[in-house]
Each structure stands twice: as structure tokens, then as C-alpha cells.
Design a protein around this motif. Structure first.
Motif, PDB file in Angstrom:
ATOM      1  N   VAL A 159       0.866  -1.182   0.000  1.00 15.03           N
ATOM      2  CA  VAL A 159       0.000   0.000   0.000  1.00 15.03           C
ATOM      3  C   VAL A 159       0.898   1.226   0.000  1.00 15.03           C
ATOM      4  O   VAL A 159       1.730   1.395   0.885  1.00 15.03           O
ATOM      5  N   VAL A 161       1.077   5.398  -0.191  1.00 17.68           N
ATOM      6  CA  VAL A 161       0.349   6.659  -0.084  1.00 17.68           C
ATOM      7  C   VAL A 161       1.288   7.783  -0.501  1.00 17.68           C
ATOM      8  O   VAL A 161       2.338   7.966   0.091  1.00 17.68           O
ATOM      9  N   ASP A 195       3.188  -7.592   4.642  1.00 18.67           N
ATOM     10  CA  ASP A 195       2.530  -6.308   4.393  1.00 18.67           C
ATOM     11  C   ASP A 195       3.573  -5.214   4.315  1.00 18.67           C
ATOM     12  O   ASP A 195       4.421  -5.091   5.198  1.00 18.67           O
ATOM     13  N   TYR A 223       3.809  -1.053   3.886  1.00 17.66           N
ATOM     14  CA  TYR A 223       3.092   0.208   3.805  1.00 17.66           C
ATOM     15  C   TYR A 223       4.104   1.331   3.677  1.00 17.66           C
ATOM     16  O   TYR A 223       5.056   1.412   4.447  1.00 17.66           O
ATOM     17  N   GLU A 269       4.556   5.592   3.049  1.00 21.13           N
ATOM     18  CA  GLU A 269       3.846   6.865   3.027  1.00 21.13           C
ATOM     19  C   GLU A 269       4.832   8.002   2.818  1.00 21.13           C
ATOM     20  O   GLU A 269       5.867   8.078   3.468  1.00 21.13           O
ATOM     21  N   PHE A 277       7.010   0.653   6.272  1.00 25.23           N
ATOM     22  CA  PHE A 277       6.850  -0.377   7.289  1.00 25.23           C
ATOM     23  C   PHE A 277       6.741  -1.727   6.593  1.00 25.23           C
ATOM     24  O   PHE A 277       5.916  -1.894   5.706  1.00 25.23           O
ATOM     25  N   ARG A 324       6.059  -5.633   7.424  1.00 23.96           N
ATOM     26  CA  ARG A 324       5.567  -6.394   8.557  1.00 23.96           C
ATOM     27  C   ARG A 324       5.217  -7.817   8.151  1.00 23.96           C
ATOM     28  O   ARG A 324       4.602  -8.047   7.111  1.00 23.96           O
ATOM     29  N   GLU A 361       8.432  -6.356  12.598  1.00 23.39           N
ATOM     30  CA  GLU A 361       8.153  -5.164  11.813  1.00 23.39           C
ATOM     31  C   GLU A 361       9.419  -4.329  11.700  1.00 23.39           C
ATOM     32  O   GLU A 361      10.078  -4.030  12.685  1.00 23.39           O
ATOM     33  N   PRO A 404      -6.200  -3.018   4.308  1.00 20.51           N
ATOM     34  CA  PRO A 404      -5.032  -2.126   4.229  1.00 20.51           C
ATOM     35  C   PRO A 404      -5.132  -1.177   3.030  1.00 20.51           C
ATOM     36  O   PRO A 404      -4.817  -0.002   3.130  1.00 20.51           O
ATOM     37  N   GLY A 436      -5.212   2.848   2.945  1.00 13.52           N
ATOM     38  CA  GLY A 436      -4.266   3.638   2.152  1.00 13.52           C
ATOM     39  C   GLY A 436      -4.978   4.690   1.317  1.00 13.52           C
ATOM     40  O   GLY A 436      -4.557   5.840   1.252  1.00 13.52           O
ATOM     41  N   LEU A 456      -6.062   7.540   3.607  1.00 13.11           N
ATOM     42  CA  LEU A 456      -4.952   8.413   3.979  1.00 13.11           C
ATOM     43  C   LEU A 456      -4.574   9.314   2.816  1.00 13.11           C
ATOM     44  O   LEU A 456      -4.269  10.496   2.987  1.00 13.11           O
ATOM     45  N   ARG A 488      -5.969   9.081  12.132  1.00 14.58           N
ATOM     46  CA  ARG A 488      -4.859   8.874  11.198  1.00 14.58           C
ATOM     47  C   ARG A 488      -3.961   7.733  11.666  1.00 14.58           C
ATOM     48  O   ARG A 488      -3.560   6.886  10.876  1.00 14.58           O
ATOM     49  N   ARG A 501      -3.237   4.388   9.669  1.00 13.24           N
ATOM     50  CA  ARG A 501      -1.881   4.010   9.292  1.00 13.24           C
ATOM     51  C   ARG A 501      -1.553   2.589   9.746  1.00 13.24           C
ATOM     52  O   ARG A 501      -0.920   1.828   9.023  1.00 13.24           O
ATOM     53  N   ALA A 557      -3.301   0.208   7.480  1.00 14.96           N
ATOM     54  CA  ALA A 557      -2.581   0.144   6.203  1.00 14.96           C
ATOM     55  C   ALA A 557      -1.308  -0.674   6.336  1.00 14.96           C
ATOM     56  O   ALA A 557      -0.836  -1.268   5.369  1.00 14.96           O
ATOM     57  N   ARG A 558      -0.741  -0.698   7.535  1.00 13.68           N
ATOM     58  CA  ARG A 558       0.468  -1.490   7.758  1.00 13.68           C
ATOM     59  C   ARG A 558       0.166  -2.964   7.956  1.00 13.68           C
ATOM     60  O   ARG A 558       1.072  -3.755   8.210  1.00 13.68           O
TER      61      ARG A 558
END
Lengths: 405, 215
Positions: free
Chosen positions: A294, A296, A329, A331, A333, A342, A344, A387, B129, B133, B136, B160, B164, B167-168
Motif C-alpha cells: 500500500v 500513499v 505487508d 506500507y 507513506e 513499514f 511487517r 516489523e 489495508p 491507504g 490516507l 490517522r 496508518r 494500512a500497515r
């Protein structure tokens, strides 16, 4: 130079206001108010609107093949303006017409041509709006049915009303000029009314060309399916006895098809998000693990960020090798002046302090690499999994998320 | 506990069969019906009054969003969980804004799906997730202070943080543990984000949804 278009969706009338607003980057309401205000000055707004309607090309929504097909087959709702917008526009129009009447009624009795003109234009717009809309075009070219009769009657009625109004309002002019004017208006009205049919005749010639393009597109799709899905299906049959290989193949094909259909296309290699997607594709393929990514925000890639991407890759590979899970996973941003990643997994954790100094994995490839570039790396591991959190300050401010891609 | 009544709406018969088989493994779930497009789904929902409608996003007749729009005025108590193979942002946000209480992709495992159905049935929101995302992303960026309705137009710091973590890849339980709050509080935050996503008139949100095709 950027070309202006009229959008095919999110429009109320001809899409002129929406197109101009998008081109200038201002709220569409301002443009609508602008047109209405301009109309107070000898109808300049109406004229400008009509000219723009005629000369701005219509542009269909720029969708990926999957979404476009889904829209065409009615599997998803195309965007349409909200109720608030409709009411807002009607209100603006009402105020505009009110002011117009005030101005007209006060000053010059001879200049009251604008109101009937507006009514005529309204009638014509009703007809032309049909032609404009690809989905309604086939319906429109039908020359029978209740809706058709109603629409033509409305158009004719409005034109006739406008003509009559003009005639009754014209005072103190010679009968010859009256007649000439009436004739001219009637002819123009008829031309505009019949215009759609004339144009649709002309477009029939274009349909042959369209058909050719369509068949080319079909061939492209067939080629794409052959190169991707069909090959994968063959490979799946060959590897049927190896579940891990089947899963990997299926996942790679899914990723590829998804990006083709739903527009997660690969950007040029200097984008942060694209670099991470590369990592996902690469690790999924070589280590037979699902990477849920994911992202962002996005930002151009620089040396510091390349280090983060490499460290993240190392973390994902570590999870694939040692955690004993089938899914990781990730993520990422891009925030205010900082990027974070991150990684994980929910596998068997490890004690980061207990790793021997000569083991390069975590210490060198992840923590060291990021810290050398001014970032921080934190590894947290326990019975719930591991993580890895990577943080890197951005050297230049990231593009604001509101900016167009 | 009464079993959960679920209606499966998807235009692919094979997929419906698969989901039905998957759901029937769980004694807590009963599949009360199936439908294949908007026009059959609406009467089916109104006739069976399920607890949760498992809804495909792309369907003949206007898609999942259209089903929600037609059903909700007549049966506001029915809840919707969107399920799709499309990850396109505008579809995800579109179906959520139409009224779905969650969004999961078709690759979700059977157990996770049952869990998500229960969650939606009890009035909570289900955020994958990916959806977190999107949220966000949609609520990113600064907005002018004078903007109308700003409560709806931005996330609180806590919301938030929760987004987050989701999303993680954190489950609600793990989010609660990480933030030292109860699962109930996590659910409250997520429901509040869902409400903002559905009701926010934020210009950026709609613009974002139409602008971003790739995320």
C-alpha cells in the motif's frame, strides 16, 4: 500547450463550464457565475458559451481498459454531478435571469431581444445536448416514439415562442424588416433543429473508420491475452503438481492483469512508488511470497530514497526467507518532509540483538544503509512477528498530494 | 446467537458458488440467497432482508453502488460489504460513499471474510489495508482553515494513527494493543472515518477520486 476539453462526464449542460474550470484550475461555480455575469452585457456570456460548446472537443473519461469496459457494459456508474451542483447552478441561472430582466426592463424597450433569444437558445440546447451525448445518440437518431415527439415539440415550441415574442415586441419598424427578421429567425431555428440529423448523416461516414479502429483494438486485446493469460495458464498446467509454483504464477499473472485493467501501470523508473512496485514484483517472483503493498503519495526518487527502497527490499526478502509466512505487508507513506516504510510479517520473530555481528542482513543492509543516508531504521520482533520501520527525511519537499500526477 | 443471514450478489456464477461453499463452512453464517445483477439484487434484498449483503462492485445495471442507492431508502437496516477484484480508487471510494460499510478484495480468505461479515453486521466498518491507504491519500494534504464543515473534511490525529496501522497490515486487535486502547475504541475510530468518507463534501475528495487512477 495544454488543450482544453469538454469532459463527457460531470457536466450539466454542454460541459463547457466544467471544461473551462478544469483547464483554468478554478472551481466550476466561478466559471458558471462568469458566464451568467457576462450575459448581462449584451449576451456575451451566451455567445461565449455557444462558441466554446461548438469548438471545444468532447473528451471521454480517460479510463483504463477494465474500467472503460465496465462503464460501457453498465457494470459501474459513471461519475455524475451531485444534486448540490445542479441546485447551485439553477440558483446562479435564476439570479442571472433576474438581474437580466431588471436591466432589460429598466433601460431600453427596444433592446429586449435577449430574453426571447435565451428561450430560443434553451430550446435548441435541449436538442443539441442529445447529439452531444454518445450514449443517447442512437436514441436520438430514432425518428419515432413518444420522447422524440415531445422533444421536437418542445424545441419547435420554444423557437416559435421566441419568434412570436420577437415579432410582438418589435414596434415602430417597417413591416418588411419585421418579416425579414422573422424569416431569418425561423430559418436559423429550423437549421439548428435539423442540424443533428445532418451531422449524424455525416458521422455515418466516420463510423466505418471507427469500426476499423475497434477491430484493431480487439486484435490488441487478443494479443495481450495471448502473451499473458494464455501463457500463464499453460505454465499452470505444467506445474500443477507444485502448489507453490502455481500460486506464484497465478499471483504474477494477477498483478500483471490488474495493472493492465485497472491502471496501476508502471511509471518511469524515477518514481518512489514505482520503485516499490518493482520491489514487490521482483520479490514475489523470486521468493514465492505475497507482498501486500500500500503506497500513499509519491515523490521523485533520489539517492537517499533508493537506499530506503533497497533496505525495504532486504526487509521483505528477510521475511520471505526466515519468517515462514506466505504474506508480507508493506506500507509506504510520503508525508510532510519525510518518507516512511513499514515491512511487517506475522511469522516467527527473532531477537535483533542476538544476531552475530558478521551477519550482514539486518545490521548492514537495512539499518546501516538507511542510517548512512540520514534516516532511521527500527526493527521490532516478537512472538507476533517482525516489523521493520524505515524513516528518511526528504531533501526537497514532496509534491503535494493535490497536484496532478 | 442467531446465524448471520447473508445475500451474495455477484455476476459471476462460479464466484457465487465459491463464496457460498466458503461461507457455509461456518455454522454462524447462512446464505439466504443470491443475485446476479442490479435488477435482481434489489428485489432479492427486499424479499429476504439479510443482515449483510455481500456486494460485487462491477455488475450489470449500474454496479454495486446502484444497488445500495436503490435499497437503502426502503431498507435502511440492511448493511453492505463490498467485494471486488477491482482495486481502482474511484470504484472503492464510490461504493463506500454510496453507503457500503466496508470493502474487501476477492482474494480475502474464507475466515477473514466471515469475520468481516460479522463486523459489518454489528454495525462496524471493515477497512482493508488498501482502503486505509486510499483514505490516507484522500485526506492527505493541508486544507484551508476557513473551509466549511472541516470536522468532516479531515481526520483527527488518532484516526490517522489507526488508519496508518491498518494500512500497515494490523488487525483491529493489534491496533488496539499498539495504541493502548480497547478494540471497541478502534472500532469507534474506524466507524468515524467511514462516516467522514461517506459524508465529507471536501472538494479534494471527489477530485482525488477522479484524478487518481493509479495508486
Amino acid at each position: 500547450m495544454r488543450r482544453a476539453y469538454r469532459p463527457a462526464e460531470h457536466r450539466l449542460g454542454g460541459g463547457v463550464a466544467a471544461g473551462v474550470a478544469e483547464h483554468l484550475g478554478v472551481p466550476v461555480l466561478w466559471v458558471r457565475v462568469g458566464f451568467v455575469v457576462a450575459t448581462w452585457f449584451n449576451g456575451a456570456g451566451v455567445l461565449a458559451y455557444l462558441l466554446l460548446w461548438r469548438f471545444l472537443p468532447l473528451r471521454g473519461p480517460d479510463l483504463s481498459p477494465g474500467l472503460e469496459a465496465a462503464t460501457r457494459r453498465g457494470l459501474r456508474v459513471p461519475g455524475r454531478p451531485g444534486g448540490v451542483e445542479v441546485v447551485q447552478t439553477l440558483a446562479v441561472l435564476a439570479v442571472g435571469v433576474g438581474v437580466l430582466l431588471l436591466v432589460q426592463g429598466g433601460a431600453r424597450p427596444g433592446g429586449s431581444m435577449l430574453l426571447p433569444l435565451l428561450v430560443v437558445v434553451g430550446g435548441i440546447a435541449v436538442v443539441w445536448r442529445q447529439l452531444d451525448d454518445a450514449a443517447w445518440q442512437s436514441w436520438f437518431t430514432r425518428t419515432s416514439g413518444g420522447g422524440f415527439v415531445l422533444r421536437v415539440a418542445a424545441g419547435l415550441g420554444l423557437v416559435a415562442f421566441g419568434v412570436l415574442y420577437l415579432l410582438t415586441q418589435e414596434r415602430g419598424l417597417s413591416a418588411v424588416r419585421d418579416l425579414g427578421l422573422a424569416l431569418l429567425v425561423a430559418v436559423v431555428g429550423l437549421l439548428l433543429l435539423l442540424g443533428p440529423w445532418v451531422v449524424s448523416l455525416v458521422t455515418d461516414l466516420g463510423s466505418e473508420r471507427r469500426e476499423r479502429i475497434r477491430s484493431q483494438e480487439r486484435a490488441d486485446v487478443a494479443a495481450h491475452l495471448h502473451d499473458s493469460v494464455l501463457q500463464t495458464l499453460a505454465l499452470l498446467q505444467k506445474n500443477a503438481s507444485d502448489p507453490a509454483a502455481v500460486a506464484t504464477l497465478a499471483r504474477r499473472q494477477e498483478r500483471e492483469l490488474r495493472s493492465w485493467l485497472y491502471g496501476e501501470e508502471e511509471l518511469p523508473g524515477d518514481s518512489w512508488a514505482a520503485a516499490l512496485r518493482d520491489v514487490r514484483a521482483d520479490v514475489e517472483e523470486t521468493h514465492r511470497i505475497a507482498v501486500e503493498l500500500v503506497v500513499v503519495g509519491d515523490t521523485p526518487l533520489d539517492a537517499d530514497l533508493v537506499a530506503v527502497v533497497r533496505a525495504a527490499r532486504e526487509a521483505v526478502v528477510n521475511a520471505a526467507k526466515h519468517a515462514g509466512v506466505d504474506r508480507v505487508d508493506v506500507y509506504a507513506e510520503v508525508g510532510q518532509g519525510v518518507v516512511e516504510v513499514f515491512v511487517r510479517d506475522r511469522g516467527t520473530g527473532f531477537d535483533p540483538d542476538a544476531i552475530a555481528d558478521d551477519r550482514m542482513g539486518v545490521r548492514g543492509s537495512i539499518v546501516g544503509r538507511v542510517e548512512n543516508h540520514g534516516g532511521t531504521a527500527r526493527v521490532r520482533s516478537g512472538p507476533d512477528g517482525t516489523e521493520v520501520a524505515l524513516t528518511m527525511p526528504l531533501s526537497q519537499p514532496a509534491a503535494s498530494p493535490e497536484e496532478p500526477r | 446467537m442467531n446465524p448471520l443471514h447473508v445475500l451474495v450478489v455477484d455476476d459471476h456464477a462460479m464466484f457465487r458458488t465459491g463464496v457460498r461453499a466458503e461461507l457455509q463452512k461456518d455454522p454462524g453464517v447462512v446464505v439466504v440467497g443470491e443475485a446476479e445483477d442490479v435488477d435482481t439484487a434489489v428485489p432479492a434484498v427486499l424479499a429476504t432482508r439479510p443482515d449483510v449483503v455481500l456486494l460485487d462492485v462491477h455488475m450489470p445495471g449500474g454496479g454495486g453502488a446502484e444497488v445500495i442507492r436503490r435499497v437503502l431508502p426502503q431498507a435502511p437496516e440492511v448493511r453492505f460489504l463490498a467485494l471486488s477484484v477491482s482495486d481502482a480508487a474511484e470504484d472503492v471510494i464510490g461504493v463506500i460513499r454510496a453507503g457500503a460499510r466496508g470493502y474487501v478484495t476477492k482474494t480475502i480468505s474464507g475466515a477473514e471474510l466471515v469475520d468481516a461479515l460479522h463486523r459489518v453486521a454489528s454495525g462496524d466498518a471493515v477497512f482493508s489495508p488498501r482502503l486505509a491507504g486510499f483514505v490516507l491519500d484522500a485526506f492527505a494534504g493541508t486544507i484551508e482553515v476557513a473551509q466549511v464543515d472541516e470536522d468532516l473534511d479531515r481526520l483527527t490525529e488518532r484516526e490517522r494513527e489507526v488508519m496508518r496501522l491498518i494500512a500497515r497490515g494490523y488487525a483491529y486487535k493489534e491496533v488496539a494493543k499498539e495504541l493502548f486502547i480497547s478494540v471497541k475504541t478502534v472500532e469507534t475510530h474506524v466507524s468515524s472515518v467511514l462516516r467522514k468518507l461517506q459524508l465529507s463534501s471536501r472538494h479534494e475528495l471527489t477530485k482525488w477520486a477522479s484524478d487518481r487512477r493509479l495508486i
